[in-house]
Design an enzyme around this catalytic site. Structure first.
Site, PDB file in Angstrom:
ATOM      1  N   MET A 111     -11.824 -12.030 -27.953  1.00 46.65           N
ATOM      2  CA  MET A 111     -11.397 -13.428 -27.849  1.00 46.65           C
ATOM      3  C   MET A 111     -10.224 -13.531 -26.866  1.00 46.65           C
ATOM      4  O   MET A 111      -9.483 -14.515 -26.869  1.00 46.65           O
ATOM      5  CB  MET A 111     -11.007 -13.969 -29.221  1.00 46.65           C
ATOM      6  CG  MET A 111     -12.201 -13.961 -30.176  1.00 46.65           C
ATOM      7  SD  MET A 111     -12.095 -15.147 -31.528  1.00 46.65           S
ATOM      8  CE  MET A 111     -10.635 -14.582 -32.341  1.00 46.65           C
ATOM      9  N   LEU A 139      -5.634  -9.994 -24.263  1.00 47.26           N
ATOM     10  CA  LEU A 139      -5.898  -8.566 -24.398  1.00 47.26           C
ATOM     11  C   LEU A 139      -4.619  -7.741 -24.490  1.00 47.26           C
ATOM     12  O   LEU A 139      -3.612  -8.046 -23.848  1.00 47.26           O
ATOM     13  CB  LEU A 139      -6.735  -8.094 -23.194  1.00 47.26           C
ATOM     14  CG  LEU A 139      -8.044  -8.852 -22.977  1.00 47.26           C
ATOM     15  CD1 LEU A 139      -8.786  -8.298 -21.769  1.00 47.26           C
ATOM     16  CD2 LEU A 139      -8.936  -8.811 -24.218  1.00 47.26           C
ATOM     17  N   GLY A 180      -4.934  -2.189 -27.404  1.00 52.50           N
ATOM     18  CA  GLY A 180      -6.040  -1.931 -28.340  1.00 52.50           C
ATOM     19  C   GLY A 180      -7.375  -2.299 -27.716  1.00 52.50           C
ATOM     20  O   GLY A 180      -8.340  -1.526 -27.763  1.00 52.50           O
ATOM     21  N   HIS A 181      -7.434  -3.495 -27.089  1.00 53.41           N
ATOM     22  CA  HIS A 181      -8.680  -3.899 -26.417  1.00 53.41           C
ATOM     23  C   HIS A 181      -8.983  -2.963 -25.241  1.00 53.41           C
ATOM     24  O   HIS A 181     -10.135  -2.612 -24.984  1.00 53.41           O
ATOM     25  CB  HIS A 181      -8.555  -5.313 -25.834  1.00 53.41           C
ATOM     26  CG  HIS A 181      -8.368  -6.393 -26.850  1.00 53.41           C
ATOM     27  ND1 HIS A 181      -7.190  -7.083 -27.001  1.00 53.41           N
ATOM     28  CD2 HIS A 181      -9.221  -6.918 -27.750  1.00 53.41           C
ATOM     29  CE1 HIS A 181      -7.327  -7.983 -27.948  1.00 53.41           C
ATOM     30  NE2 HIS A 181      -8.536  -7.913 -28.426  1.00 53.41           N
ATOM     31  N   GLN A 219     -15.648 -19.234 -36.278  1.00 52.25           N
ATOM     32  CA  GLN A 219     -15.053 -18.238 -37.161  1.00 52.25           C
ATOM     33  C   GLN A 219     -13.641 -18.612 -37.598  1.00 52.25           C
ATOM     34  O   GLN A 219     -12.973 -17.841 -38.290  1.00 52.25           O
ATOM     35  CB  GLN A 219     -15.084 -16.839 -36.530  1.00 52.25           C
ATOM     36  CG  GLN A 219     -14.168 -16.631 -35.344  1.00 52.25           C
ATOM     37  CD  GLN A 219     -14.435 -15.294 -34.663  1.00 52.25           C
ATOM     38  OE1 GLN A 219     -15.416 -15.121 -33.939  1.00 52.25           O
ATOM     39  NE2 GLN A 219     -13.568 -14.310 -34.901  1.00 52.25           N
ATOM     40  N   LYS A 235      -9.823  -1.888 -36.647  1.00 52.44           N
ATOM     41  CA  LYS A 235      -8.806  -2.646 -37.398  1.00 52.44           C
ATOM     42  C   LYS A 235      -9.512  -3.723 -38.218  1.00 52.44           C
ATOM     43  O   LYS A 235      -9.162  -3.982 -39.348  1.00 52.44           O
ATOM     44  CB  LYS A 235      -7.771  -3.275 -36.455  1.00 52.44           C
ATOM     45  CG  LYS A 235      -6.755  -4.116 -37.239  1.00 52.44           C
ATOM     46  CD  LYS A 235      -5.577  -4.497 -36.389  1.00 52.44           C
ATOM     47  CE  LYS A 235      -5.931  -5.528 -35.339  1.00 52.44           C
ATOM     48  NZ  LYS A 235      -6.360  -6.827 -35.918  1.00 52.44           N
ATOM     49  N   ASP A 236     -10.539  -4.329 -37.621  1.00 46.21           N
ATOM     50  CA  ASP A 236     -11.350  -5.317 -38.330  1.00 46.21           C
ATOM     51  C   ASP A 236     -12.529  -4.585 -38.981  1.00 46.21           C
ATOM     52  O   ASP A 236     -13.685  -4.771 -38.599  1.00 46.21           O
ATOM     53  CB  ASP A 236     -11.838  -6.389 -37.354  1.00 46.21           C
ATOM     54  CG  ASP A 236     -10.678  -7.141 -36.738  1.00 46.21           C
ATOM     55  OD1 ASP A 236     -10.111  -7.986 -37.422  1.00 46.21           O
ATOM     56  OD2 ASP A 236     -10.320  -6.846 -35.581  1.00 46.21           O
ATOM     57  N   GLN A 271     -15.338  -6.563 -40.375  1.00 46.98           N
ATOM     58  CA  GLN A 271     -16.133  -7.145 -39.274  1.00 46.98           C
ATOM     59  C   GLN A 271     -17.136  -6.115 -38.734  1.00 46.98           C
ATOM     60  O   GLN A 271     -18.292  -6.439 -38.451  1.00 46.98           O
ATOM     61  CB  GLN A 271     -15.190  -7.614 -38.165  1.00 46.98           C
ATOM     62  CG  GLN A 271     -15.896  -8.026 -36.897  1.00 46.98           C
ATOM     63  CD  GLN A 271     -14.968  -8.704 -35.898  1.00 46.98           C
ATOM     64  OE1 GLN A 271     -14.638  -9.864 -36.060  1.00 46.98           O
ATOM     65  NE2 GLN A 271     -14.535  -7.992 -34.868  1.00 46.98           N
ATOM     66  N   ARG A 318      -1.993 -11.136 -32.820  1.00 47.49           N
ATOM     67  CA  ARG A 318      -1.142 -11.975 -33.681  1.00 47.49           C
ATOM     68  C   ARG A 318       0.269 -11.394 -33.847  1.00 47.49           C
ATOM     69  O   ARG A 318       1.160 -12.089 -34.335  1.00 47.49           O
ATOM     70  CB  ARG A 318      -1.811 -12.189 -35.027  1.00 47.49           C
ATOM     71  CG  ARG A 318      -3.067 -13.062 -34.872  1.00 47.49           C
ATOM     72  CD  ARG A 318      -3.661 -13.525 -36.169  1.00 47.49           C
ATOM     73  NE  ARG A 318      -4.639 -14.582 -35.933  1.00 47.49           N
ATOM     74  CZ  ARG A 318      -5.945 -14.478 -36.159  1.00 47.49           C
ATOM     75  NH1 ARG A 318      -6.447 -13.369 -36.624  1.00 47.49           N
ATOM     76  NH2 ARG A 318      -6.749 -15.494 -35.907  1.00 47.49           N
TER      77      ARG A 318
HETATM   78  O1  PAF Z   1     -12.852  -9.380 -33.060  1.00 47.00           O
HETATM   79  C1  PAF Z   1     -12.933 -10.378 -32.326  1.00 47.00           C
HETATM   80  O2  PAF Z   1     -12.190 -10.535 -31.360  1.00 47.00           O
HETATM   81  C2  PAF Z   1     -13.970 -11.444 -32.646  1.00 47.00           C
HETATM   82  O3  PAF Z   1     -14.141 -11.581 -34.015  1.00 47.00           O
HETATM   83  C3  PAF Z   1     -15.309 -11.210 -31.940  1.00 47.00           C
HETATM   84  C4  PAF Z   1     -15.970  -9.926 -32.411  1.00 47.00           C
HETATM   85  C5  PAF Z   1     -15.109 -11.157 -30.442  1.00 47.00           C
HETATM   86  C6  PAF Z   1     -16.274 -12.355 -32.253  1.00 47.00           C
HETATM   87  O4  PAF Z   1     -15.767 -13.571 -31.850  1.00 47.00           O
END
Ligand code: PAF
Length: 292
Positions: free
Chosen positions: A34, A37, A40-41, A65, A154-155, A158, A192
């Site tokens: 999202m 960045l 981590g990304h 979401q 971390k997620d 997810q 965040r």
């Molecule tokens: O982890 C995220 O940044 C979001 O939940 C994702 C996987 C890009 C879906 O919008």
């Protein structure tokens, strides 16, 4: 560094480019994000480049979401800087779809995650969140058709949802959950974290510390799971956090077994404005006692 970072905004052009790469025998790795960045990304990008010939990153702040009281409008959008970072890291393509590109006129979730994944942890206080994640990830995977897609652990919940999704849709895409990237004091990197005040930032590594304490307890042989969870929550609540959950589960997010040797310890809590999440895997074996 890649010579250039291709920027594509619509699904048809993206699909045409991906098809060219596939026709040339190239494998594609995909990192959905999202934006905003951080390191981590960028380490997901490194992993993507190690796993395939081409690395595509999407930036899309997905409305379905976010709950009505969440930070969709305020979610940081830093496209120019993100492009610089991706270019320097050698990503090949950045995909920047619009909401109408992906949802048309119907901005809603049409995928519903099964109860065993959506009745616990982050789902409890974020109703519909994982339906939104599953819906957008399905649309993105359908557009890119990558060989491999990479998400940060971390997620963790997810990642479990996405593993379920690819099975449910029978997609032949390998899903990789990449290790959590941490600051020097143990705080898991997150977009965040920037909302933390200076004083809160000094407290922020405590979330990771309480997970480590639980792991120490498990390694020492404790199996009083609820006591371990309650002790950790108490420490956090006493030091300015508002705990959402601290939970010990197994790696499939099912209740832990007393005789189990592989545990996931997961927590979510607010520290001031931001809600932070973290987790730690604790594997106990006869020879080695380790955690990830
Ligand atoms: O982890 C995220 O940044 C979001 O939940 C994702 C996987 C890009 C879906 O919008």
């Amino acid at each position: 560094m890649s010579e250039s970072l291709l920027q594509i905004n619509d699904v048809a052009s993206l699909q045409a480019r991906c098809q060219q790469w596939r026709d040339a025998g190239e494998r594609i790795a995909f990192v959905p994000t999202m934006g905003n960045l951080h390191e981590g990304h960028l380490q997901l990008v490194d992993l993507a480049k190690a796993k395939a010939d081409r690395c595509i990153v999407s930036i899309f702040v997905n409305p379905t979401q976010f709950g009505p009281d969440e930070d969709f409008d305020k979610y940081p959008r830093t496209l120019e800087k993100d492009c610089e970072l991706l270019k320097a890291r050698g990503a090949d393509l950045i995909f920047l779809p619009t909401v109408s590109d992906l949802y048309g006129d119907n901005i809603s979730s049409d995928i519903h995650v099964p109860e065993e994944l959506s009745n616990k942890l982050c789902a409890e206080n974020r109703p519909g969140h994982f339906d939104g994640v599953a819906t957008i990830v399905a649309k993105l995977l359908e557009a890119v058709k990558p060989n491999v897609a990479i998400f940060g652990n971390k997620d963790y919940q997810q990642v479990q949802v996405i593993q379920w999704l690819v099975k449910h849709l029978e997609l032949k895409i390998k899903i990789i959950g990449a290790p959590i990237v941490r600051e020097d004091d143990g705080l898991a990197m997150s977009s965040r974290n920037q909302y933390l005040t200076r004083a809160e930032r000094q407290q922020a590594s405590r979330l990771h510390q309480v997970l480590e304490c639980i792991a120490d307890g498990l390694i020492a042989g404790r199996r009083d799971f609820s006591d371990l969870e309650a002790e950790a929550a108490k420490v956090l609540n006493k030091t300015g956090w508002q705990v959402d959950y601290v939970q010990i589960l197994d790696p499939n997010l099912a209740p832990p077994r007393e005789k189990g040797r592989d545990f996931m310890i997961l927590a979510a809590a607010n520290l001031g404005v931001p809600r932070l999440i973290d987790n730690l895997r604790c594997i106990i074996s006869a020879k080695s006692k380790n955690r990830k």
